[in-house]
Design a protein around this motif. Structure first.
Motif, PDB file in Angstrom:
ATOM      1  N   ALA A   1       0.827  -1.198   0.000  1.00  0.00           N
ATOM      2  CA  ALA A   1       0.000   0.000   0.000  1.00  0.00           C
ATOM      3  C   ALA A   1       0.863   1.251   0.000  1.00  0.00           C
ATOM      4  CB  ALA A   1      -0.926  -0.007   1.219  1.00  0.00           C
ATOM      5  N   ALA A   2       0.265   2.374  -0.358  1.00  0.00           N
ATOM      6  CA  ALA A   2       0.976   3.653  -0.342  1.00  0.00           C
ATOM      7  C   ALA A   2       1.387   3.994   1.089  1.00  0.00           C
ATOM      8  CB  ALA A   2       0.073   4.738  -0.917  1.00  0.00           C
ATOM      9  N   SER A   3       2.490   4.709   1.210  1.00  0.00           N
ATOM     10  CA  SER A   3       2.988   5.097   2.531  1.00  0.00           C
ATOM     11  C   SER A   3       1.977   6.008   3.228  1.00  0.00           C
ATOM     12  CB  SER A   3       4.335   5.806   2.405  1.00  0.00           C
ATOM     13  OG  SER A   3       5.301   4.945   1.875  1.00  0.00           O
ATOM     14  N   ARG A   4       1.930   5.860   4.533  1.00  0.00           N
ATOM     15  CA  ARG A   4       1.015   6.671   5.328  1.00  0.00           C
ATOM     16  C   ARG A   4       1.751   7.886   5.880  1.00  0.00           C
ATOM     17  NH1 ARG A   4      -1.395   1.889   9.240  1.00  0.00           N
ATOM     18  NH2 ARG A   4      -2.736   0.853   7.713  1.00  0.00           N
ATOM     19  N   ASP A   5       1.118   9.031   5.785  1.00  0.00           N
ATOM     20  CA  ASP A   5       1.675  10.244   6.363  1.00  0.00           C
ATOM     21  C   ASP A   5       1.025  10.502   7.712  1.00  0.00           C
ATOM     22  OD1 ASP A   5       3.331  10.763   4.174  1.00  0.00           O
ATOM     23  OD2 ASP A   5       1.681  11.721   3.079  1.00  0.00           O
ATOM     24  N   GLY A   6       1.626  11.405   8.452  1.00  0.00           N
ATOM     25  CA  GLY A   6       1.028  11.803   9.720  1.00  0.00           C
ATOM     26  C   GLY A   6       1.727  11.174  10.899  1.00  0.00           C
ATOM     27  N   GLY A   7       1.785  11.934  11.995  1.00  0.00           N
ATOM     28  CA  GLY A   7       2.430  11.434  13.194  1.00  0.00           C
ATOM     29  C   GLY A   7       3.927  11.669  13.163  1.00  0.00           C
ATOM     30  N   ALA A   8       4.535  11.552  14.321  1.00  0.00           N
ATOM     31  CA  ALA A   8       5.982  11.723  14.417  1.00  0.00           C
ATOM     32  C   ALA A   8       6.688  10.567  13.732  1.00  0.00           C
ATOM     33  CB  ALA A   8       6.397  11.801  15.882  1.00  0.00           C
ATOM     34  N   VAL A   9       7.712  10.898  12.967  1.00  0.00           N
ATOM     35  CA  VAL A   9       8.462   9.875  12.245  1.00  0.00           C
ATOM     36  C   VAL A   9       9.315   9.070  13.216  1.00  0.00           C
ATOM     37  CG1 VAL A   9      10.245   9.485  10.504  1.00  0.00           C
ATOM     38  CG2 VAL A   9       8.501  11.228  10.121  1.00  0.00           C
ATOM     39  N   ALA A  10       9.285   7.752  13.098  1.00  0.00           N
ATOM     40  CA  ALA A  10      10.115   6.905  13.959  1.00  0.00           C
ATOM     41  C   ALA A  10      11.011   5.996  13.143  1.00  0.00           C
ATOM     42  CB  ALA A  10       9.235   6.067  14.891  1.00  0.00           C
ATOM     43  N   THR A  11      11.013   6.194  11.830  1.00  0.00           N
ATOM     44  CA  THR A  11      11.879   5.404  10.964  1.00  0.00           C
ATOM     45  C   THR A  11      13.077   6.243  10.541  1.00  0.00           C
ATOM     46  OG1 THR A  11      10.554   6.068   9.053  1.00  0.00           O
ATOM     47  CG2 THR A  11      10.024   3.970  10.082  1.00  0.00           C
TER      48      THR A  11
END
Length: 725
Positions: free
Chosen positions: A70-80
């Motif tokens: 699936a397409a990447s999800r946006d939103g929220g603090a990045v943890a990657t």
């Protein structure tokens, strides 16, 4: 991970999806083999995957069919984080030289298991629109491969081919012809430009030195394949393994005498070697080998060896832009080879060696950055700004520390600009803003001035405490840590010049409990560039100052300096002790690059020899004056002197550390500072301490030199923040 997860789910007949999101890789699966799927995630993960944790929670079944990416999800603090660059894999190498492949002789072939990552990515998630490939629309064949779950290039973000991808500015044949003719070629690579020439051709190497204004500092040498190493080096088994890793670092190994141009590594016994890691490198060696057909040549020793040194004239940052290369490298290179895939992030080649049974870093950059270091527990976001020389920065997020690539010495406006860009990029891709900043005590460091300019709480960490804290952090040592910090210079708590320190680091505090006997530091900072000054200080210490004028008769200042030694500042630096020994032995009076005298002294050692009564240990002050007196004796053989120096140094340091460890009742000992880049010292001291029942800890994940300071600063500041709250 996503293509791997897709294939695994399909094999097990599971429905659902996989995608990137702010926290990492999100997977939803439905079916009967979920337990087998979860077990295989770790057991069968691809070579470049790193799984820190798997969080699992049940969901209500929805009766789905099929599995998709699936397409990447946006939103929220990045943890990657962005993956590190990886060397070309064997499958792509097969494609590169297969006439039937559409990637035949294409210098940008890649797949999901290899190629540039960090250096071409401007933001997370790691998807094509966020990379330097955003401007290259996929052709129909590449589009099909990118969308086909059964293709090796399924969702390979740097995917391209001769139809739709980047192109070189010069043909491979022109590059090969220039190198065969003894010319110098600037080649745009993964993290910047290399300057290349025939490493066997003394005229070419000497010309490169003149044009680059690099008098004697050793050059790295690239060879065609592992079999070719034996023509030019005498590699150990561990060095062979390290040099062939996907990270493809430069690895220090013993030089095979008489095979390379004398100017490659003057007066040194070891040199840096690396293997090709980009398709372009392999194509150059293929051309130099006469463009043979088949694959046999790839496993056969090849006669050519190439200098592959960073293209950064005058100590400036690595060149990455095409126009910048044409402007800055025009007076150095006879041919400048560019391509139209942008390098978004500069990254030098990493430099490593083997010491005391494992890999160690001299420079950490391409292939390893931005892989995080696990600190073992959560904490606030902290920025460690590093030192002035060999600068790096560290940003922490949660339980992870992200140490930047090697930036360099903060002496020029260009390097300072790169320094600030690096901090901004790390903060952007990690989606963090530092709550606290940590810096060195030295107010004149550019890094300190930068830290002071930020509107954040500032923690000042003593230089040598940071060295030891970095080792404690990577080894997850809690509680008080005993350590020896051995380097060239660092500002002490008392404002003095430290560099041979026995310390206890506990939490956010540090305490000096011992040091080397101070020597005069005639000329201050100039003594680091002119070892003869430290020899004069040594002669003064052993009561032979009057002999300095005759010993250094070709240095007019020597006689005048003798009268000023008594009023000079002092230093406890082990690095300056190395300089004194090298100058007393007539090895080097002036240094053309940092650490040259110590490196040439180490190169003379076959077997360290201890001098009986060569040191005095009293009240945790370690005095090597008796050793200096022997080295100052007329007619002493240089090699014998170098072996006595190293052997006695190891014995004295081991006794000094063991005495403190026994008194404190501790077992583990951190060994840090730039002097530990000396393999003879690092291995000898580790063995000597182990024989006394101690557990020596060396820096393994960051350099022991100032390149690791930012990690130690950040680690201590996190603890300080916790105690302050």
């Amino acid at each position: 991970m996503r293509p791997f997860v897709f294939g695994l789910a399909e094999r097990l007949g599971l429905a659902g999806f996989v995608c990137n999101d702010a926290e990492g890789v999100a997977i939803e699966v439905e079916g009967r083999a979920i337990d087998a799927f979860a077990a295989a995630l770790r057991a069968e993960a691809p070579p470049l995957a790193r799984i820190d944790a798997v969080e699992r929670r049940p969901l209500h079944a929805c009766g789905g069919t099929g599995f998709v990416i699936a397409a990447s999800r946006d939103g929220g603090a990045v943890a990657t984080a962005i993956p590190a660059d990886a060397a070309m894999c064997e499958s792509c190498l097969d494609d590169l030289f297969d006439p039937a492949s559409r990637f035949y002789l294409y210098p940008f072939v890649t797949c999901t298991q290899c190629g540039p990552r960090f250096t071409i990515t401007r933001a997370v998630p790691y998807d094509r629109p966020n990379t330097a490939m955003a401007g290259f629309a996929l052709c129909p064949d590449c589009e099909r491969a990118y969308r086909d779950p059964h293709d090796r290039r399924f969702h390979a973000e740097p995917l391209a081919c001769p139809i739709c991808g980047p192109k070189l500015s010069s043909p491979i044949a022109a590059i090969g012809a220039a190198l065969r003719a003894g010319q110098i070629v600037a080649v745009k690579g993964i993290g910047g430009f290399h300057l290349m020439c025939d490493a066997r051709n003394e005229d070419s190497v000497a010309a490169l030195r003149r044009r680059k204004s690099r008098d004697a500092k050793p050059f790295a040498v690239m060879v065609a394949n592992p079999a070719s190493l034996d023509r030019f080096a005498i590699p150990e088994a561990a060095e062979r393994t390290l040099i062939a890793a996907p990270s493809r670092p430069i690895v220090l190994m013993r030089l095979r005498p008489g095979t390379l141009a004398p100017s490659v590594a003057p007066s040194l016994a070891r040199g840096g070697f690396l293997l090709p890691y980009a398709p372009l490198h392999h194509l150059i060696f293929h051309d130099l080998a006469g463009r043979p057909e088949g694959r046999d040549w790839r496993d056969q020793a090849q006669p050519m060896a190439l200098i592959a040194t960073s293209a950064n004239p005058g100590g400036e940052p690595l060149v990455v832009e095409d126009e910048e290369a044409r402007h800055r490298l025009a007076g150095i290179a006879d041919l400048i080879v560019t391509h139209d895939r942008p390098i978004l992030i500069r990254a030098d080649d990493s430099v490593m060696g083997i010491a005391a049974g494992g890999p160690v870093f001299l420079r950490r950059a391409r292939g390893f950055v931005p892989d995080p270091i696990d600190l073992g527990g959560d904490g606030p976001c902290v920025l460690g700004v590093g030192a002035h020389l060999k600068a790096t920065v560290t940003l922490t997020r949660g339980r992870e520390a992200f140490v930047s690539q090697h930036i360099g010495d903060l002496d020029t406006a260009e390097t300072l600009r790169f320094y600030r860009e690096t901090i901004a990029h790390l903060a952007r891709v990690l989606d963090v803003s530092p709550e606290i900043v940590a810096c060195d005590l030295h107010s004149d460091y550019a890094s300190t001035r930068y830290a002071e300019s930020l509107d954040r709480p500032l923690v000042r960490v003593q230089h040598h405490a940071a060295h030891l804290a970095a080792i404690a952090a990577e080894h997850r040592q809690t509680g008080p840590v005993l350590g020896a910090a051995l380097d060239g210079h660092g500002l002490g708590d008392d404002g003095g010049n430290w560099g041979g320190e026995l310390m206890i680091v506990e939490g956010a505090s540090w305490r000096r409990i011992g040091h080397l006997r101070p020597l005069a530091l005639p000329g201050g900072d100039r003594a680091a560039r002119e070892p003869w000054r430290m020899a004069v200080a040594a002669l003064y210490a052993i009561g032979q100052a009057e002999s300095a004028a005759a010993r250094f008769a070709d240095i007019p200042l020597a006689a005048a300096l003798v009268g000023r030694v008594a009023s000079a500042p002092t230093t406890t630096s082990l690095g300056r002790l190395f300089d004194a020994a090298a100058a007393l032995l007539g090895l080097r009076t002036h240094q053309e690059y940092e650490g040259q005298a110590a490196m040439e002294l180490e190169a003379l050692v076959s077997e360290p020899q201890q001098l009986p009564d060569g040191y005095v240990l009293a009240d945790d002050v370690l005095d090597f004056t008796p050793l200096l007196a022997v080295l100052a004796a007329p007619g002493i053989d240089r090699r014998a002197g170098a072996e006595l120096f190293h052997g006695t140094l190891i014995a004295g340091l081991a006794a000094w550390i063991a005495q403190a460890a026994a008194r404190l009742g501790t077992n583990a000992v951190a060994l840090g500072g730039g002097c530990l880049m000396n393999r003879v010292l690092a291995e000898g001291l580790s063995v000597a301490l182990a024989r006394q029942g101690l557990s020596p800890l060396l820096a393994r994940q960051v350099p022991c030199n100032d390149g690791g300071l930012s990690l130690g600063q950040a680690a201590m500041a996190r603890i300080w923040a916790g105690s302050a709250r």
